[in-house]
Design a protein around this motif. Structure first.
Motif, PDB file in Angstrom:
ATOM      1  N   SER A 196       0.840  -1.193   0.000  1.00  0.00           N
ATOM      2  CA  SER A 196       0.000   0.000   0.000  1.00  0.00           C
ATOM      3  C   SER A 196       0.877   1.245   0.000  1.00  0.00           C
ATOM      4  CB  SER A 196      -0.882   0.016   1.249  1.00  0.00           C
ATOM      5  OG  SER A 196      -1.510   1.277   1.357  1.00  0.00           O
ATOM      6  N   LEU A 197       0.508   2.233  -0.815  1.00  0.00           N
ATOM      7  CA  LEU A 197       1.232   3.504  -0.831  1.00  0.00           C
ATOM      8  C   LEU A 197       0.465   4.581  -0.056  1.00  0.00           C
ATOM      9  CD1 LEU A 197       2.692   3.510  -4.458  1.00  0.00           C
ATOM     10  CD2 LEU A 197       3.755   2.720  -2.327  1.00  0.00           C
ATOM     11  N   ASN A 198      -0.529   4.138   0.698  1.00  0.00           N
ATOM     12  CA  ASN A 198      -1.257   5.054   1.564  1.00  0.00           C
ATOM     13  C   ASN A 198      -0.324   5.433   2.723  1.00  0.00           C
ATOM     14  OD1 ASN A 198      -3.427   5.515   3.921  1.00  0.00           O
ATOM     15  ND2 ASN A 198      -4.391   5.839   1.952  1.00  0.00           N
ATOM     16  N   GLY A 199      -0.018   6.702   2.855  1.00  0.00           N
ATOM     17  CA  GLY A 199       0.874   7.132   3.940  1.00  0.00           C
ATOM     18  C   GLY A 199       2.342   6.823   3.690  1.00  0.00           C
ATOM     19  N   VAL A 200       2.720   6.629   2.429  1.00  0.00           N
ATOM     20  CA  VAL A 200       4.102   6.216   2.143  1.00  0.00           C
ATOM     21  C   VAL A 200       5.128   7.322   2.420  1.00  0.00           C
ATOM     22  CG1 VAL A 200       4.230   6.773  -0.354  1.00  0.00           C
ATOM     23  CG2 VAL A 200       5.529   4.845   0.562  1.00  0.00           C
ATOM     24  N   ILE A 201       4.702   8.588   2.280  1.00  0.00           N
ATOM     25  CA  ILE A 201       5.638   9.700   2.532  1.00  0.00           C
ATOM     26  C   ILE A 201       5.967   9.733   4.031  1.00  0.00           C
ATOM     27  CG2 ILE A 201       6.058  12.194   2.296  1.00  0.00           C
ATOM     28  CD1 ILE A 201       5.385  11.197  -0.443  1.00  0.00           C
ATOM     29  N   GLY A 202       7.239   9.637   4.328  1.00  0.00           N
ATOM     30  CA  GLY A 202       7.670   9.627   5.726  1.00  0.00           C
ATOM     31  C   GLY A 202       7.858   8.231   6.299  1.00  0.00           C
ATOM     32  N   ARG A 203       7.467   7.212   5.514  1.00  0.00           N
ATOM     33  CA  ARG A 203       7.574   5.828   5.988  1.00  0.00           C
ATOM     34  C   ARG A 203       8.976   5.289   5.707  1.00  0.00           C
ATOM     35  NH1 ARG A 203       2.761   2.702   3.522  1.00  0.00           N
ATOM     36  NH2 ARG A 203       4.110   1.586   2.075  1.00  0.00           N
ATOM     37  N   THR A 204       9.463   4.455   6.611  1.00  0.00           N
ATOM     38  CA  THR A 204      10.727   3.763   6.372  1.00  0.00           C
ATOM     39  C   THR A 204      10.491   2.689   5.314  1.00  0.00           C
ATOM     40  OG1 THR A 204      11.491   4.189   8.622  1.00  0.00           O
ATOM     41  CG2 THR A 204      12.507   2.330   7.484  1.00  0.00           C
ATOM     42  N   ALA A 205      11.431   2.562   4.372  1.00  0.00           N
ATOM     43  CA  ALA A 205      11.303   1.577   3.291  1.00  0.00           C
ATOM     44  C   ALA A 205      11.129   0.165   3.846  1.00  0.00           C
ATOM     45  CB  ALA A 205      12.543   1.633   2.392  1.00  0.00           C
ATOM     46  N   PHE A 255       2.978  -6.954   4.244  1.00  0.00           N
ATOM     47  CA  PHE A 255       3.510  -7.113   2.904  1.00  0.00           C
ATOM     48  C   PHE A 255       4.848  -7.836   2.953  1.00  0.00           C
ATOM     49  CE2 PHE A 255       5.770  -6.088  -0.977  1.00  0.00           C
ATOM     50  CZ  PHE A 255       4.785  -6.398  -1.913  1.00  0.00           C
ATOM     51  N   SER A 256       5.024  -8.769   2.041  1.00  0.00           N
ATOM     52  CA  SER A 256       6.253  -9.543   1.986  1.00  0.00           C
ATOM     53  C   SER A 256       7.256  -8.895   1.026  1.00  0.00           C
ATOM     54  CB  SER A 256       5.898 -10.970   1.544  1.00  0.00           C
ATOM     55  OG  SER A 256       7.050 -11.750   1.473  1.00  0.00           O
ATOM     56  N   TYR A 257       8.138  -8.084   1.578  1.00  0.00           N
ATOM     57  CA  TYR A 257       9.133  -7.338   0.795  1.00  0.00           C
ATOM     58  C   TYR A 257      10.321  -8.227   0.413  1.00  0.00           C
ATOM     59  CZ  TYR A 257       6.928  -2.920   2.320  1.00  0.00           C
ATOM     60  OH  TYR A 257       6.056  -1.883   2.545  1.00  0.00           O
ATOM     61  N   SER A 258      11.068  -7.747  -0.569  1.00  0.00           N
ATOM     62  CA  SER A 258      12.355  -8.365  -0.885  1.00  0.00           C
ATOM     63  C   SER A 258      13.319  -8.080   0.280  1.00  0.00           C
ATOM     64  CB  SER A 258      12.930  -7.758  -2.170  1.00  0.00           C
ATOM     65  OG  SER A 258      13.234  -6.384  -1.982  1.00  0.00           O
ATOM     66  N   GLN A 259      14.332  -8.929   0.395  1.00  0.00           N
ATOM     67  CA  GLN A 259      15.376  -8.677   1.397  1.00  0.00           C
ATOM     68  C   GLN A 259      16.041  -7.336   1.130  1.00  0.00           C
ATOM     69  OE1 GLN A 259      18.114 -12.006   1.420  1.00  0.00           O
ATOM     70  NE2 GLN A 259      16.958 -13.004   3.051  1.00  0.00           N
ATOM     71  N   ALA A 260      16.183  -7.009  -0.156  1.00  0.00           N
ATOM     72  CA  ALA A 260      16.849  -5.759  -0.531  1.00  0.00           C
ATOM     73  C   ALA A 260      16.093  -4.543   0.007  1.00  0.00           C
ATOM     74  CB  ALA A 260      16.972  -5.673  -2.052  1.00  0.00           C
ATOM     75  N   MET A 261      14.755  -4.581  -0.065  1.00  0.00           N
ATOM     76  CA  MET A 261      13.962  -3.439   0.406  1.00  0.00           C
ATOM     77  C   MET A 261      13.997  -3.345   1.929  1.00  0.00           C
ATOM     78  SD  MET A 261      12.332  -0.818  -0.641  1.00  0.00           S
ATOM     79  CE  MET A 261      11.797  -1.038  -2.334  1.00  0.00           C
ATOM     80  N   VAL A 262      13.945  -4.499   2.587  1.00  0.00           N
ATOM     81  CA  VAL A 262      14.032  -4.502   4.055  1.00  0.00           C
ATOM     82  C   VAL A 262      15.391  -3.941   4.482  1.00  0.00           C
ATOM     83  CG1 VAL A 262      14.087  -5.990   6.109  1.00  0.00           C
ATOM     84  CG2 VAL A 262      12.378  -6.390   4.317  1.00  0.00           C
ATOM     85  N   ALA A 263      16.451  -4.355   3.778  1.00  0.00           N
ATOM     86  CA  ALA A 263      17.800  -3.879   4.093  1.00  0.00           C
ATOM     87  C   ALA A 263      17.915  -2.370   3.869  1.00  0.00           C
ATOM     88  CB  ALA A 263      18.833  -4.624   3.249  1.00  0.00           C
ATOM     89  N   ALA A 264      17.264  -1.877   2.817  1.00  0.00           N
ATOM     90  CA  ALA A 264      17.287  -0.428   2.542  1.00  0.00           C
ATOM     91  C   ALA A 264      16.687   0.330   3.728  1.00  0.00           C
ATOM     92  CB  ALA A 264      16.523  -0.118   1.257  1.00  0.00           C
ATOM     93  N   GLY A 265      15.573  -0.157   4.214  1.00  0.00           N
ATOM     94  CA  GLY A 265      14.937   0.480   5.375  1.00  0.00           C
ATOM     95  C   GLY A 265      15.828   0.429   6.603  1.00  0.00           C
ATOM     96  N   LYS A 266      16.448  -0.727   6.813  1.00  0.00           N
ATOM     97  CA  LYS A 266      17.327  -0.875   7.989  1.00  0.00           C
ATOM     98  C   LYS A 266      18.540   0.038   7.891  1.00  0.00           C
ATOM     99  CE  LYS A 266      15.863  -5.290   9.791  1.00  0.00           C
ATOM    100  NZ  LYS A 266      15.887  -6.733   9.552  1.00  0.00           N
ATOM    101  N   ALA A 268      18.265   0.445  -9.780  1.00  0.00           N
ATOM    102  CA  ALA A 268      19.567   1.081  -9.556  1.00  0.00           C
ATOM    103  C   ALA A 268      19.709   1.499  -8.095  1.00  0.00           C
ATOM    104  CB  ALA A 268      19.735   2.287 -10.467  1.00  0.00           C
ATOM    105  N   MET A 269      18.602   1.965  -7.510  1.00  0.00           N
ATOM    106  CA  MET A 269      18.690   2.421  -6.112  1.00  0.00           C
ATOM    107  C   MET A 269      18.624   1.274  -5.129  1.00  0.00           C
ATOM    108  SD  MET A 269      16.206   4.955  -3.986  1.00  0.00           S
ATOM    109  CE  MET A 269      16.374   5.072  -2.204  1.00  0.00           C
ATOM    110  N   VAL A 270      17.675   0.352  -5.338  1.00  0.00           N
ATOM    111  CA  VAL A 270      17.519  -0.786  -4.421  1.00  0.00           C
ATOM    112  C   VAL A 270      17.834  -2.051  -5.217  1.00  0.00           C
ATOM    113  CG1 VAL A 270      15.962  -2.006  -2.835  1.00  0.00           C
ATOM    114  CG2 VAL A 270      15.756   0.471  -3.099  1.00  0.00           C
ATOM    115  N   LYS A 271      19.086  -2.410  -5.212  1.00  0.00           N
ATOM    116  CA  LYS A 271      19.536  -3.572  -5.994  1.00  0.00           C
ATOM    117  C   LYS A 271      18.929  -4.829  -5.412  1.00  0.00           C
ATOM    118  CE  LYS A 271      23.684  -1.387  -7.708  1.00  0.00           C
ATOM    119  NZ  LYS A 271      23.358  -0.061  -7.118  1.00  0.00           N
ATOM    120  N   GLY A 272      18.108  -5.514  -6.250  1.00  0.00           N
ATOM    121  CA  GLY A 272      17.407  -6.700  -5.773  1.00  0.00           C
ATOM    122  C   GLY A 272      15.949  -6.434  -5.435  1.00  0.00           C
ATOM    123  N   THR A 273      15.487  -5.209  -5.669  1.00  0.00           N
ATOM    124  CA  THR A 273      14.061  -4.941  -5.425  1.00  0.00           C
ATOM    125  C   THR A 273      13.207  -5.831  -6.323  1.00  0.00           C
ATOM    126  OG1 THR A 273      12.282  -3.293  -5.342  1.00  0.00           O
ATOM    127  CG2 THR A 273      13.892  -3.021  -7.097  1.00  0.00           C
TER     128      THR A 273
END
Ligand code: HEM
Length: 106
Positions: free
Chosen positions: A31-40, A46-57, A76-81
Protein backbone atom coordinates in the motif's frame (compact mmCIF):
# COMPACT_ATOMS: atom_id res chain seq x y z
CA UNK A 1 -0.27 21.96 -5.86
CA UNK A 2 -3.66 20.59 -6.81
CA UNK A 3 -2.78 20.66 -10.49
CA UNK A 4 0.39 18.63 -10.07
CA UNK A 5 -1.51 16.05 -8.04
CA UNK A 6 -4.14 15.82 -10.79
CA UNK A 7 -1.41 15.20 -13.36
CA UNK A 8 0.13 12.73 -10.94
CA UNK A 9 -3.12 10.81 -10.73
CA UNK A 10 -2.78 10.14 -14.46
CA UNK A 11 0.82 9.03 -14.03
CA UNK A 12 -0.37 6.73 -11.24
CA UNK A 13 -2.30 4.65 -13.80
CA UNK A 14 1.14 3.06 -14.47
CA UNK A 15 1.37 2.06 -10.81
CA UNK A 16 -2.23 0.99 -10.28
CA UNK A 17 -1.79 -2.58 -11.51
CA UNK A 18 0.29 -3.15 -8.39
CA UNK A 19 -0.46 -0.34 -5.91
CA UNK A 20 -3.30 1.40 -4.15
CA UNK A 21 -2.74 4.85 -2.60
CA UNK A 22 -6.20 6.13 -1.69
CA UNK A 23 -6.75 3.39 0.86
CA UNK A 24 -4.58 1.18 2.99
CA UNK A 25 -4.43 -2.02 0.98
CA UNK A 26 -1.59 -4.24 -0.23
CA UNK A 27 -1.81 -5.70 -3.74
CA UNK A 28 1.07 -7.03 -5.85
CA UNK A 29 2.93 -4.10 -4.27
CA UNK A 30 2.63 -2.60 -0.79
CA UNK A 31 0.00 0.00 0.00
CA UNK A 32 1.23 3.50 -0.83
CA UNK A 33 -1.26 5.05 1.56
CA UNK A 34 0.87 7.13 3.94
CA UNK A 35 4.10 6.22 2.14
CA UNK A 36 5.64 9.70 2.53
CA UNK A 37 7.67 9.63 5.73
CA UNK A 38 7.57 5.83 5.99
CA UNK A 39 10.73 3.76 6.37
CA UNK A 40 11.30 1.58 3.29
CA UNK A 41 10.09 -2.00 3.52
CA UNK A 42 7.95 -1.62 6.64
CA UNK A 43 4.27 -1.68 5.63
CA UNK A 44 2.51 -4.33 7.75
CA UNK A 45 1.35 -7.49 6.01
CA UNK A 46 3.51 -7.11 2.90
CA UNK A 47 6.25 -9.54 1.99
CA UNK A 48 9.13 -7.34 0.80
CA UNK A 49 12.36 -8.36 -0.88
CA UNK A 50 15.38 -8.68 1.40
CA UNK A 51 16.85 -5.76 -0.53
CA UNK A 52 13.96 -3.44 0.41
CA UNK A 53 14.03 -4.50 4.05
CA UNK A 54 17.80 -3.88 4.09
CA UNK A 55 17.29 -0.43 2.54
CA UNK A 56 14.94 0.48 5.37
CA UNK A 57 17.33 -0.87 7.99
CA UNK A 58 20.12 1.22 6.49
CA UNK A 59 17.94 4.30 7.00
CA UNK A 60 16.04 4.83 3.75
CA UNK A 61 12.86 6.78 4.42
CA UNK A 62 10.45 7.71 1.63
CA UNK A 63 10.51 11.45 1.04
CA UNK A 64 10.80 13.61 -2.06
CA UNK A 65 14.54 12.96 -2.72
CA UNK A 66 14.47 9.20 -2.06
CA UNK A 67 11.25 8.66 -4.02
CA UNK A 68 12.65 10.68 -6.91
CA UNK A 69 15.72 8.46 -7.09
CA UNK A 70 13.75 5.23 -6.67
CA UNK A 71 11.03 6.07 -9.18
CA UNK A 72 13.54 7.09 -11.85
CA UNK A 73 15.29 3.73 -11.69
CA UNK A 74 14.08 1.36 -8.96
CA UNK A 75 16.65 -1.36 -9.55
CA UNK A 76 19.57 1.08 -9.56
CA UNK A 77 18.69 2.42 -6.11
CA UNK A 78 17.52 -0.79 -4.42
CA UNK A 79 19.54 -3.57 -5.99
CA UNK A 80 17.41 -6.70 -5.77
CA UNK A 81 14.06 -4.94 -5.42
CA UNK A 82 11.20 -7.10 -6.61
CA UNK A 83 9.29 -4.12 -8.00
CA UNK A 84 9.02 -5.08 -11.69
CA UNK A 85 8.88 -1.57 -13.06
CA UNK A 86 11.45 0.10 -15.32
CA UNK A 87 10.96 3.53 -13.79
CA UNK A 88 9.68 6.91 -14.90
CA UNK A 89 12.02 8.75 -17.26
CA UNK A 90 10.28 12.13 -17.20
CA UNK A 91 11.21 14.35 -14.20
CA UNK A 92 7.79 15.99 -14.34
CA UNK A 93 6.01 12.64 -14.12
CA UNK A 94 8.07 11.77 -11.05
CA UNK A 95 7.36 15.10 -9.34
CA UNK A 96 3.65 14.87 -10.17
CA UNK A 97 3.20 11.31 -8.97
CA UNK A 98 4.91 12.28 -5.69
CA UNK A 99 2.46 15.19 -5.38
CA UNK A 100 -0.35 12.67 -5.90
CA UNK A 101 1.06 10.37 -3.18
CA UNK A 102 1.37 13.32 -0.78
CA UNK A 103 -2.41 13.66 -0.80
CA UNK A 104 -2.62 10.30 0.95
CA UNK A 105 0.15 10.93 3.46
CA UNK A 106 0.36 13.08 6.58
C1 HEM B 1 7.51 -1.07 -3.86
C2 HEM B 1 6.05 3.13 -5.78
C3 HEM B 1 4.92 0.79 -9.89
C4 HEM B 1 5.33 -3.42 -7.54
C5 HEM B 1 7.29 0.27 -4.04
C6 HEM B 1 7.66 1.33 -3.13
C7 HEM B 1 7.25 2.49 -3.67
C8 HEM B 1 6.62 2.20 -4.93
C9 HEM B 1 7.39 3.88 -3.06
C10 HEM B 1 8.32 1.11 -1.78
C11 HEM B 1 7.21 1.02 -0.73
C12 HEM B 1 7.64 0.62 0.67
O1 HEM B 1 8.83 0.58 0.98
O2 HEM B 1 6.71 0.35 1.47
C13 HEM B 1 5.60 2.86 -7.07
C14 HEM B 1 5.12 3.86 -8.00
C15 HEM B 1 4.88 3.22 -9.19
C16 HEM B 1 5.12 1.81 -8.96
C17 HEM B 1 4.91 5.34 -7.65
C18 HEM B 1 4.48 3.81 -10.52
C19 HEM B 1 5.13 4.93 -10.98
C20 HEM B 1 4.88 -0.56 -9.60
C21 HEM B 1 4.44 -1.59 -10.52
C22 HEM B 1 4.56 -2.79 -9.85
C23 HEM B 1 5.08 -2.48 -8.51
C24 HEM B 1 3.91 -1.36 -11.93
C25 HEM B 1 4.24 -4.19 -10.31
C26 HEM B 1 4.55 -4.61 -11.58
C27 HEM B 1 6.00 -3.16 -6.36
C28 HEM B 1 6.50 -4.20 -5.46
C29 HEM B 1 7.16 -3.52 -4.41
C30 HEM B 1 7.03 -2.08 -4.68
C31 HEM B 1 6.37 -5.70 -5.62
C32 HEM B 1 7.95 -4.12 -3.26
C33 HEM B 1 9.41 -4.09 -3.67
C34 HEM B 1 10.38 -4.88 -2.83
O3 HEM B 1 9.99 -5.47 -1.80
O4 HEM B 1 11.56 -4.91 -3.23
N1 HEM B 1 6.67 0.84 -5.14
N2 HEM B 1 5.56 1.64 -7.68
N3 HEM B 1 5.26 -1.13 -8.41
N4 HEM B 1 6.33 -1.91 -5.85
FE1 HEM B 1 6.00 -0.15 -6.78
Amino acid sequence: HAQDAAAGEKVFTKCKVCHVADKDQNKVGPSLNGVIGRTAGTHPGFSYSQAMVAAGKSGVKWDEPTLTTYLHDPKAMVKGTKMAFAGLKDDKDVANVIAYLKQFSK
